[in-house]
Design an enzyme around this catalytic site. Sequence first.
Site, PDB file in Angstrom:
ATOM      1  N   TYR A  90       5.603   5.333   7.674  1.00  0.00           N
ATOM      2  CA  TYR A  90       5.715   6.545   8.489  1.00  0.00           C
ATOM      3  C   TYR A  90       6.901   6.427   9.442  1.00  0.00           C
ATOM      4  CZ  TYR A  90       1.177   7.949   6.685  1.00  0.00           C
ATOM      5  OH  TYR A  90       0.147   8.321   5.852  1.00  0.00           O
ATOM      6  N   ASN A 113       1.261  18.514   4.157  1.00  0.00           N
ATOM      7  CA  ASN A 113       1.974  18.830   2.923  1.00  0.00           C
ATOM      8  C   ASN A 113       1.091  19.680   2.006  1.00  0.00           C
ATOM      9  OD1 ASN A 113       3.396  18.815   0.487  1.00  0.00           O
ATOM     10  ND2 ASN A 113       2.955  16.673   0.058  1.00  0.00           N
ATOM     11  N   CYS A 121       3.703  12.817  -0.994  1.00  0.00           N
ATOM     12  CA  CYS A 121       3.256  12.256   0.277  1.00  0.00           C
ATOM     13  C   CYS A 121       2.465  10.961   0.087  1.00  0.00           C
ATOM     14  CB  CYS A 121       2.439  13.279   1.051  1.00  0.00           C
ATOM     15  SG  CYS A 121       1.081  14.007   0.134  1.00  0.00           S
ATOM     16  N   HIS A 122       1.979  10.712  -1.116  1.00  0.00           N
ATOM     17  CA  HIS A 122       1.228   9.476  -1.367  1.00  0.00           C
ATOM     18  C   HIS A 122       2.126   8.243  -1.278  1.00  0.00           C
ATOM     19  CE1 HIS A 122       2.815  10.752  -5.297  1.00  0.00           C
ATOM     20  NE2 HIS A 122       2.837   9.471  -5.609  1.00  0.00           N
ATOM     21  N   GLU A 148       2.186   4.611 -10.363  1.00  0.00           N
ATOM     22  CA  GLU A 148       3.632   4.481 -10.216  1.00  0.00           C
ATOM     23  C   GLU A 148       4.119   3.041 -10.298  1.00  0.00           C
ATOM     24  OE1 GLU A 148       5.430   6.777  -7.135  1.00  0.00           O
ATOM     25  OE2 GLU A 148       4.383   8.607  -7.745  1.00  0.00           O
TER      26      GLU A 148
END
Length: 156
Positions: A90, A113, A121-122, A148
């Site tokens: 962040y 979001n 945003c993850h 991912e």
Amino acid sequence: MGWTAIPTPWGEFYAAAEGEHLVALRFPGFPPGELLPPGPLQERLGRELGEYLSGTRATFDLPLLLRGTAFQRAVWRELTRIPYGTTVSYGGLAARVGRPGAARAVGQAVGANPIPIVVPCHRVLPRGGGVGGFGPGPDWKRRLLELETLPVVRER
């Protein structure tokens, strides 16, 4: 704004569009109420989201309409620049938007979001470890981050 069900390998998501733009995405288990039949945009989202969740797509190519404050929009634009398979804190994201001391404000913008996954945003994590907050729950965030870490089979 009307909502449409988007079937995927991970369950039925829900998308809202205005004209030719995607404006919101909800996860399975969070139905919005009355649903409309899919149009071309929702069908395209279904293909791209299905490919992403199956590990064959790393990026999205959809027209988005992001409504929020100027600060929120700046944070959301920066989220789209975080590469697939990478994360940022962040505080790191706050620095990227020119507000290095605003990690909490960035966290609030990330949490607001309206189009998660497509606007990734993850990929934002707390500096001290863990997964941090995520609207549909931390298990969803872990699952996306885990996805991912796998190599993309092919990009369309």
